[in-house]
Write an enzyme that holds these catalytic residues in place. Structure first.
Site, PDB file in Angstrom:
ATOM      1  N   ARG A  38     -25.711  -7.119   3.971  1.00 36.78           N
ATOM      2  CA  ARG A  38     -25.045  -5.822   3.751  1.00 36.78           C
ATOM      3  C   ARG A  38     -24.901  -5.073   5.086  1.00 36.78           C
ATOM      4  O   ARG A  38     -24.043  -4.221   5.234  1.00 36.78           O
ATOM      5  CB  ARG A  38     -25.801  -4.984   2.708  1.00 36.78           C
ATOM      6  CG  ARG A  38     -25.189  -3.603   2.478  1.00 36.78           C
ATOM      7  CD  ARG A  38     -25.545  -2.956   1.133  1.00 36.78           C
ATOM      8  NE  ARG A  38     -26.934  -3.110   0.765  1.00 36.78           N
ATOM      9  CZ  ARG A  38     -27.954  -2.434   1.310  1.00 36.78           C
ATOM     10  NH1 ARG A  38     -27.724  -1.539   2.264  1.00 36.78           N
ATOM     11  NH2 ARG A  38     -29.189  -2.657   0.904  1.00 36.78           N
ATOM     12  N   TYR A  91      -1.180   6.232  -0.408  1.00 38.12           N
ATOM     13  CA  TYR A  91      -1.630   5.351  -1.490  1.00 38.12           C
ATOM     14  C   TYR A  91      -2.284   6.187  -2.602  1.00 38.12           C
ATOM     15  O   TYR A  91      -3.066   7.104  -2.315  1.00 38.12           O
ATOM     16  CB  TYR A  91      -2.618   4.338  -0.909  1.00 38.12           C
ATOM     17  CG  TYR A  91      -3.037   3.306  -1.912  1.00 38.12           C
ATOM     18  CD1 TYR A  91      -2.140   2.319  -2.328  1.00 38.12           C
ATOM     19  CD2 TYR A  91      -4.309   3.324  -2.477  1.00 38.12           C
ATOM     20  CE1 TYR A  91      -2.516   1.383  -3.262  1.00 38.12           C
ATOM     21  CE2 TYR A  91      -4.685   2.373  -3.410  1.00 38.12           C
ATOM     22  CZ  TYR A  91      -3.786   1.406  -3.804  1.00 38.12           C
ATOM     23  OH  TYR A  91      -4.157   0.492  -4.733  1.00 38.12           O
ATOM     24  N   ASP A 163      -3.304   4.980   7.789  1.00 33.37           N
ATOM     25  CA  ASP A 163      -3.232   3.767   6.969  1.00 33.37           C
ATOM     26  C   ASP A 163      -1.982   2.999   7.409  1.00 33.37           C
ATOM     27  O   ASP A 163      -0.862   3.438   7.173  1.00 33.37           O
ATOM     28  CB  ASP A 163      -3.163   4.159   5.483  1.00 33.37           C
ATOM     29  CG  ASP A 163      -3.258   2.949   4.558  1.00 33.37           C
ATOM     30  OD1 ASP A 163      -2.866   1.849   4.987  1.00 33.37           O
ATOM     31  OD2 ASP A 163      -3.706   3.115   3.405  1.00 33.37           O
ATOM     32  N   LYS A 188      -3.378  -7.044   1.304  1.00 35.02           N
ATOM     33  CA  LYS A 188      -1.938  -7.127   1.484  1.00 35.02           C
ATOM     34  C   LYS A 188      -1.603  -8.130   2.605  1.00 35.02           C
ATOM     35  O   LYS A 188      -1.870  -9.291   2.454  1.00 35.02           O
ATOM     36  CB  LYS A 188      -1.382  -5.733   1.763  1.00 35.02           C
ATOM     37  CG  LYS A 188      -1.980  -4.630   0.857  1.00 35.02           C
ATOM     38  CD  LYS A 188      -1.650  -4.799  -0.612  1.00 35.02           C
ATOM     39  CE  LYS A 188      -2.480  -3.928  -1.536  1.00 35.02           C
ATOM     40  NZ  LYS A 188      -2.476  -2.507  -1.250  1.00 35.02           N
TER      41      LYS A 188
HETATM   42  C1  LIG Z   1      -3.276  -1.437  -1.513  1.00 37.91           C
HETATM   43  C2  LIG Z   1      -3.365  -0.311  -0.589  1.00 37.91           C
HETATM   44  C3  LIG Z   1      -4.572   0.394  -0.405  1.00 37.91           C
HETATM   45  C4  LIG Z   1      -5.828   0.075  -1.176  1.00 37.91           C
HETATM   46  O1  LIG Z   1      -6.279  -1.210  -0.909  1.00 37.91           O
HETATM   47  P1  LIG Z   1      -7.170  -2.049  -1.953  1.00 37.91           P
HETATM   48  O2  LIG Z   1      -7.460  -3.287  -1.194  1.00 37.91           O
HETATM   49  O3  LIG Z   1      -6.340  -2.251  -3.183  1.00 37.91           O
HETATM   50  O4  LIG Z   1      -8.379  -1.235  -2.250  1.00 37.91           O
HETATM   51  C5  LIG Z   1      -4.579   1.416   0.521  1.00 37.91           C
HETATM   52  N1  LIG Z   1      -3.477   1.763   1.206  1.00 37.91           N
HETATM   53  C6  LIG Z   1      -2.301   1.121   1.047  1.00 37.91           C
HETATM   54  C7  LIG Z   1      -1.117   1.557   1.843  1.00 37.91           C
HETATM   55  C8  LIG Z   1      -2.195   0.072   0.143  1.00 37.91           C
HETATM   56  O5  LIG Z   1      -1.024  -0.552  -0.024  1.00 37.91           O
END
Ligand SMILES: *Cc1c(COP(=O)(O)O)cnc(C)c1O
Length: 373
Positions: A38, A91, A163, A188
């Site tokens: 962890r 998001y 992000d 992604k």
């Molecule tokens: C999918 C996504 C998230 C969250 O990611 P997870 O892996 O689903 O927790 C955050 N920001 C953006 C822009 C995303 O497309």
């Protein structure tokens, strides 16, 4: 040893054994090695190092999801008197955290629409701890002009978080704009094969220890098997994203010519209102696009159901092309007014372009257009 494995092993271990107590004490006190997964794990560290290099930061930290990365980093960087200014078009999960959860803990948060640059500067002028941004936006692929906002926030001593999931490290280099904490959902583009859930932050030395300690305590660390798959994904990231960039512009140009399409949202199109910003700020326009059908909700649903090659699924950024109607899933929680403001109609279709032959993707769209007439 005359050779070592070309590919790093997956260290599926929860703990580490020591020859002597003094070694264990040194690791606990000085963070000089591994003691518990962890805290750190060699496979997880391997992918962290790879991503940090890609994004040009001293450190990356891996998490069990994008949301774990986002919530942990934000919690690590604020106090009870903190104020966060955030872009509204982010998001959905992040929006919920900033808009609903943090105010319950007494943290002041203030959302501004991406297109309201003056509103942003006014909110920043009031003083802030964190400026939270996301570009390109979901699902209409608007590009936020980063430079003036980041400059203003830094003048106020704020930490800027971005992000960068939609762009991936291939199409956007947040370091150039002085972003302090870069966020990626590895679910992604980084993973890229629709088979992992994970997240990362990248940062310099100044924030690393704080965020690392919070990850250790909140516990949302990435597991070694996911780290292995993320590392594998990174090796083809640039190839995949280049292909996705090339296919997406072709699809966007094809869509612009369709009589059933009212509008196409893709920053790579010269007709796009953000094209100039995108050209300056991004290295590629990405594999995400959306468009408005000249149709009602039911007909749009028929169009979606007629797609054969492009799969009807949430998520994005992987090798398989996916299509969704944002109104039915990612943006289902928005009120009709918020939806209208964000430009999310009932006929909006979002496509995550995969790495398939682009002609097959266009053929698939073509036959779906023929179904709705
Ligand atoms: C999918 C996504 C998230 C969250 O990611 P997870 O892996 O689903 O927790 C955050 N920001 C953006 C822009 C995303 O497309």
């Amino acid at each position: 040893m005359k050779s070592v494995p070309l590919i790093p092993p997956v260290c599926l271990t929860a703990t580490y054994k020591f020859a002597k107590s003094d070694d264990l004490i040194d690791v606990v006190q000085n963070h000089s090695g591994h003691i518990y997964s962890r805290w750190d794990n060699p496979t997880v560290q391997a992918v962290e190092k790879a991503l940090a290099q890609l994004e040009d930061y001293a450190h990356a930290l891996a998490f069990g999801s994008g949301m774990a990365a986002i919530t942990t980093a934000i919690l690590a960087l604020l106090d009870k008197d903190s104020r966060i200014v955030f872009q509204r078009e982010i998001y959905g999960g992040t929006h919920e955290f900033l808009h609903d959860y943090l105010p319950r803990l007494g943290v002041s948060t203030s959302g501004v629409n991406y297109y309201n640059a003056e509103g942003f500067l006014a909110e920043i002028e009031k003083g802030l701890t964190i400026l939270y941004l996301e570009t390109p936006t979901n699902p209409t692929l608007r590009v936020v002009d980063l430079e003036p906002l980041i400059e203003a926030a830094h003048k106020k001593g704020a930490i800027v978080m971005l992000d960068s999931t939609f762009a991936s490290p291939v199409n956007q280099h947040p370091k150039d704009y002085g972003v302090d904490v870069v966020i990626h959902s590895a679910t992604k583009y980084l993973g890229g094969h629709h088979d992992i859930t994970g997240g990362f932050i990248c940062c310099e030395e100044s924030h690393f220890n704080t965020i690392w300690r919070y990850r250790k305590i909140l516990g949302g660390v990435m597991d070694p098997l996911t780290a292995f798959l993320a590392l594998r994904g990174l090796q083809t990231l640039s190839l995949r994203v280049q292909r996705q960039n090339e296919s997406a512009i072709k699809i966007a140009q094809y869509l612009e010519k369709q009589k059933n399409v009212k509008a196409v949202y893709y920053p790579g199109l010269e007709s796009n209102p953000d094209h100039a910003i995108a050209r300056r700020q991004m290295k590629g326009y990405g594999g995400m696009l959306s468009f408005d059908l000249d149709a009602d909700f039911e007909t749009t649903k028929t169009f979606m159901d007629s797609l054969k090659f492009i799969k009807l699924a949430s998520s994005l950024g992987g090798v398989t092309s996916l299509a969704t109607q944002p109104i039915t899933n990612t943006h289902v929680g928005l009120s009709p007014e918020s939806r209208a403001k964000a430009g999310i109609s009932e006929s909006l279709v979002r496509i995550s372009v995969g790495v398939e032959d682009v002609d097959l993707l266009i053929q698939d769209l073509e036959q779906a257009f023929n179904v709705i007439g």
